[in-house]
Design an enzyme around this catalytic site. Sequence first.
Site, PDB file in Angstrom:
ATOM      1  N   PHE A 160      -5.429  -8.196 -28.324  1.00 44.90           N
ATOM      2  CA  PHE A 160      -4.314  -6.974 -28.237  1.00 44.90           C
ATOM      3  C   PHE A 160      -3.806  -6.900 -29.491  1.00 44.90           C
ATOM      4  CE2 PHE A 160      -1.587 -11.057 -27.817  1.00 44.90           C
ATOM      5  CZ  PHE A 160      -0.318 -10.340 -28.309  1.00 44.90           C
ATOM      6  N   LYS A 184     -15.627  -3.889 -25.878  1.00 43.13           N
ATOM      7  CA  LYS A 184     -14.715  -4.350 -24.964  1.00 43.13           C
ATOM      8  C   LYS A 184     -13.300  -4.523 -25.671  1.00 43.13           C
ATOM      9  CE  LYS A 184     -13.034  -6.873 -22.550  1.00 43.13           C
ATOM     10  NZ  LYS A 184     -11.171  -6.832 -22.378  1.00 43.13           N
ATOM     11  N   GLU A 187      -7.226  -5.183 -22.675  1.00 45.46           N
ATOM     12  CA  GLU A 187      -6.714  -4.151 -21.545  1.00 45.46           C
ATOM     13  C   GLU A 187      -5.170  -4.246 -21.677  1.00 45.46           C
ATOM     14  OE1 GLU A 187      -7.985  -7.246 -21.873  1.00 45.46           O
ATOM     15  OE2 GLU A 187      -6.859  -8.840 -20.568  1.00 45.46           O
ATOM     16  N   SER A 237      -8.427 -15.614 -28.511  1.00 49.36           N
ATOM     17  CA  SER A 237      -7.890 -17.180 -28.660  1.00 49.36           C
ATOM     18  C   SER A 237      -8.806 -18.139 -28.475  1.00 49.36           C
ATOM     19  CB  SER A 237      -6.911 -17.299 -27.311  1.00 49.36           C
ATOM     20  OG  SER A 237      -7.716 -17.128 -26.154  1.00 49.36           O
ATOM     21  N   CYS A 292      -2.702 -13.281 -36.307  1.00 46.83           N
ATOM     22  CA  CYS A 292      -3.556 -14.530 -36.330  1.00 46.83           C
ATOM     23  C   CYS A 292      -3.451 -15.113 -37.726  1.00 46.83           C
ATOM     24  CB  CYS A 292      -5.253 -14.492 -36.186  1.00 46.83           C
ATOM     25  SG  CYS A 292      -5.758 -13.257 -37.321  1.00 46.83           S
ATOM     26  N   GLU A 394      -0.664 -22.874 -30.902  1.00 53.25           N
ATOM     27  CA  GLU A 394      -0.677 -21.709 -31.330  1.00 53.25           C
ATOM     28  C   GLU A 394       0.617 -20.909 -30.285  1.00 53.25           C
ATOM     29  OE1 GLU A 394      -3.437 -18.510 -30.738  1.00 53.25           O
ATOM     30  OE2 GLU A 394      -2.831 -17.759 -32.747  1.00 53.25           O
TER      31      GLU A 394
END
Length: 508
Positions: A160, A184, A187, A237, A292, A394
């Site tokens: 995301f 993909k 969402e 992740s 990240c 994280e």
Amino acid sequence: MMTSQSAAGAGSDRIVGHFIGGEVITDDRRPLPVFNPATGETRCYVAMASSATVENAISSARQAFPAWRNTPPSRRARILFRYKTLLEEHADEIAALITGEHGKVLPDSMGEFLRGVEIVDYACGAPEFLKGEFSKNAGPDIDCWSEFQPLGVVAGITPFNFPAMVPMWMYPMAIACGNTFVLKPSEKDPSVPLLLARLFTEAGLPDGVFNVVNGDREAVDTLLADPRIEAISFVGSTAIAEHIYRTGTKNGKRVQALGGAKNHAVVMPDADIDHAVDALMGAAYGSCGERCMAISVAVCVGEETADAVVGKLAGSLKNLKVGAGTDAGNDMGPLVTGAHLKRVSAYVDLGVEEGAELVVDGRGLSVAGHEDGFFLGACLFDRVEPSMQICREEIFGPVLCVVRVDSLEQAMAIIDAHEYGNGACIFTRDGEAARFFTDNIRIGMVGVNVPLPVPVASHSFGGWKRSLFGDLYAYGPDSVRFYTHRKTITQRWPSDGVREGARFSFPS
Ligand code: NAD
């Protein structure tokens, strides 16, 4: 199922669908809400693709592959050039969509978008990077060459936090190399990837070359299982990256899976502390820490260095403007969802329980006019121990941990022992220390007085240790290797009438 040129419905009833074979398809099974993180309201819904929808997308990509594979790289590049122009014309619209669904401030959305466009620029060089290697007279009358052939249908699965840039790490290069693509996206902020796909079609990309399916685990499992998918690029992740890598490779696919991170900045006693603090402010709290490459641990060498860094950070944080990403002048927007806000806040509670000193507490922040937004103020922990969970895991939020050490070697040992190896940087004026650090640290992307050492498009992006599963990095030269098969051809056209007879020794 309904088909249209745009997402179905109006206002918050709108359903973000899929883009398959050049058309927007709204498959409204199990639609999930997409939030405006600044208000907490539902902006729209996103359709969750069934396996059948994903299979349609793969079929469409498979059908488009032979013609696209045989399209000369220079013609592919011409479409990419037109695409780049169109993207730039839609820059404001794309940045606004990113901010609307992700929450980051508008200049940050524009920054991510422009870093994505850099990859499109690089992909325009397809005729150059696909021209192969040639050795004339490799042997008597023998020529030898290597060429790079596309794999077929390849897939991308993205997180995301960069809804434009991370997909653009993948599909422009994959498509420039002659593959067809099924994306993909996350969402949580699905509208941008759909717009990116529609603009590519507008630029002249044949239908079926670039497809987008929105969905969750069901869609991902279908991509992992379908034998027509030759390769998968994943960013997200670490737990999911490892699952994608293991399942994809077991199923015979080429996989690169980029995972999570915990990035450290070492501040040396000789550093320009004001510069380091400015850099830490942006790198720790920019995009609400949802990067990240965000710096989440500052390792200060010496007590004086640590006191100065913590004091100046605490002072600067008083002026940090937190609010809606659309309001000019805000530095930091909300977190992406209410669930993520709860998760990050729980880490702050945990840090207090673990005994770290919470110097700046951003919990309970309320932004006037946006009381239901997913806001968390900046948090700063001092005297954090590397063994604490807040230092090991994280958090992916606006939380910076300060660890105090006595030497560069001690700082480097802490970084090297960490399970992640994405990014790290050092702030110093000492060239010898910087050189020792860059040479020896076990990290994939390293900065010297640069807090976010995200490589430019002509270098590849990737971490070490549990930040990357696979051998090849994202974008840059590695992506040409990832998205192609090397084929080496050795050819002989014997001169007329010359016959050497059978030979039984190995040709040399
Ligand atoms: P995530 O792992 O939750 O999701 C990433 C993708 O995987 C999404 O498309 C999601 O729909 C899908 N997914 C989620 N759960 C799944 C499951 N059980 N099975 C199959 N697919 C699943 O990550 P996120 O929260 O969207 O993004 C944040 C994470 O991404 C952070 O860990 C961050 O460090 C990482 N990230 C890494 C890089 C990098 O380059 N290393 C870049 C950006 C983000």
